[in-house]
Enzyme design. Structure first.
Site, PDB file in Angstrom:
ATOM      1  N   SER A   1       0.763  -1.068  -0.004  1.00  0.00           N
ATOM      2  CA  SER A   1      -0.043  -0.006   0.137  1.00  0.00           C
ATOM      3  C   SER A   1       0.670   1.167  -0.009  1.00  0.00           C
ATOM      4  O   SER A   1       2.093   1.294   0.421  1.00  0.00           O
ATOM      5  CB  SER A   1      -0.895   0.152   1.188  1.00  0.00           C
ATOM      6  OG  SER A   1      -1.759  -1.249   1.253  1.00  0.00           O
TER       7      SER A   1
HETATM    8  N1  SAM Z   1      -0.601  -4.758   4.198  1.00  0.00           N
HETATM    9  C1  SAM Z   1       0.127  -5.110   3.156  1.00  0.00           C
HETATM   10  C2  SAM Z   1       1.476  -4.443   3.066  1.00  0.00           C
HETATM   11  O1  SAM Z   1       1.799  -3.715   3.991  1.00  0.00           O
HETATM   12  O2  SAM Z   1       2.219  -4.896   2.228  1.00  0.00           O
HETATM   13  C3  SAM Z   1      -0.808  -4.709   1.884  1.00  0.00           C
HETATM   14  C4  SAM Z   1      -2.033  -5.571   1.842  1.00  0.00           C
HETATM   15  S1  SAM Z   1      -2.457  -5.846   0.094  1.00  0.00           S
HETATM   16  C5  SAM Z   1      -3.027  -4.477  -0.262  1.00  0.00           C
HETATM   17  C6  SAM Z   1      -3.709  -7.025   0.654  1.00  0.00           C
HETATM   18  C7  SAM Z   1      -3.229  -8.372   0.681  1.00  0.00           C
HETATM   19  O3  SAM Z   1      -4.609  -8.998   1.514  1.00  0.00           O
HETATM   20  C8  SAM Z   1      -2.625  -9.024  -0.320  1.00  0.00           C
HETATM   21  O4  SAM Z   1      -1.479  -9.528  -0.049  1.00  0.00           O
HETATM   22  C9  SAM Z   1      -3.776 -10.094  -0.566  1.00  0.00           C
HETATM   23  O5  SAM Z   1      -3.002 -11.640  -0.797  1.00  0.00           O
HETATM   24  C10 SAM Z   1      -4.260 -10.391   1.051  1.00  0.00           C
HETATM   25  N2  SAM Z   1      -5.519 -11.096   1.188  1.00  0.00           N
HETATM   26  C11 SAM Z   1      -6.722 -10.822   0.323  1.00  0.00           C
HETATM   27  N3  SAM Z   1      -7.525 -11.616   0.946  1.00  0.00           N
HETATM   28  C12 SAM Z   1      -7.159 -12.259   1.954  1.00  0.00           C
HETATM   29  C13 SAM Z   1      -7.687 -13.298   2.778  1.00  0.00           C
HETATM   30  N4  SAM Z   1      -9.026 -13.444   2.854  1.00  0.00           N
HETATM   31  N5  SAM Z   1      -7.025 -13.662   3.964  1.00  0.00           N
HETATM   32  C14 SAM Z   1      -5.639 -12.979   3.933  1.00  0.00           C
HETATM   33  N6  SAM Z   1      -5.259 -12.385   3.155  1.00  0.00           N
HETATM   34  C15 SAM Z   1      -5.949 -11.862   1.991  1.00  0.00           C
END
Ligand code: SAM
Length: 236
Positions: free
Chosen positions: A77
């Protein structure tokens, strides 16, 4: 005037790349200008080397206020979003914080400076393994990780003071609300009927849940097998 966007002024025709320290300082200035005033959050961002959380090919852009690809179709992000979410979460040094969506691990790493322990769940194993390696290299020891569907939360870990969802959901998961301690707060981006995503803040009170809508956001979708029992939580 012809201003360079990145890098120090050319000396003898050679552009000197900025040091990570200089670019991190510039990021801090930008965050202050964009309205982040919480000094604890700014200090946590300053202590967290974002260049260690992006793929090598994007390292020279690590301190720009932009989301960057991290593999598996996901992104780290924007720093201003991380700082805003962290400030709104208002973590305290004795608190246990659950993050859904580890991604690169950057948000979790920022939180380690502001709470007792971060629990973070990621559904993509390769992303989680890379994030775990970063936590080890940076000696961030107050993080517990898990590969799985974060929509189910982490019931075996007990109640959390704060929950942060860093991917966009269609609605607020009651499973996650149930894992909030009384007085606890959860931030989650919600995709609403008008197609716009908005960051929602829920506070668990003794009589129910208070909901406040904060601002528009733009996160990748939360993907989950919401209705199946979690094999890791089912007793053998
Ligand atoms: N917080 C992260 C960082 O600091 O880099 C960025 C998050 S990224 C925008 C969203 C993340 O949520 C992705 O890595 C995706 O794989 C994960 N994600 C999506 N659905 C999910 C779920 N049901 N359970 C766990 N992770 C999930």
């Amino acid at each position: 005037m012809n201003r360079k966007r990145r890098g120090a002024a050319p000396r003898g025709g050679v552009e000197v790349p900025p040091t990570p320290g200089a670019t991190r300082a510039r990021l801090l200035m930008m965050l202050r200008r964009s309205g982040v005033i919480d000094e604890k959050v700014l200090a946590a961002v300053e202590r967290t080397p974002r260049d260690a959380f992006v793929p090598a090919v994007f390292r020279d852009r690590a301190y720009e206020d932009t989301a960057l690809p991290i593999g598996s179709g996901q992104t780290i992000s924007r720093p201003s979003v991380v700082a805003f979410m962290t400030a709104m979460l208002a973590p305290g040094l004795r608190m246990r914080v659950l993050e859904i969506g580890t991604g690169s691990g950057y948000q979790a790493a920022v939180l380690t400076w502001l709470c007792r322990r971060v629990y973070t769940i990621e559904r993509h194993r390769p992303l989680l393994s890379e994030a775990e390696a970063r936590f080890q290299r940076l000696r961030l020891t107050n993080i517990t990780t898990r590969c799985g569907d974060g929509v189910r939360g982490w019931p075996r870990a007990g109640l959390f003071d704060r929950i942060l969802v860093t991917a966009a959901a269609d609605d607020v998961s009651s499973v996650l609300v149930d894992q909030l301690a009384e007085g606890g707060r959860m931030l989650v981006p919600i995709r609403e009927h008008d197609g716009v995503q908005r960051l929602v803040c829920l506070t668990r009170t003794d009589s129910g849940v208070e909901v406040e809508t904060l601002r528009e956001t733009s996160f990748v979708p939360l993907v989950g097998a919401y209705d199946e029992p979690d094999p890791q939580e089912v007793a053998p």
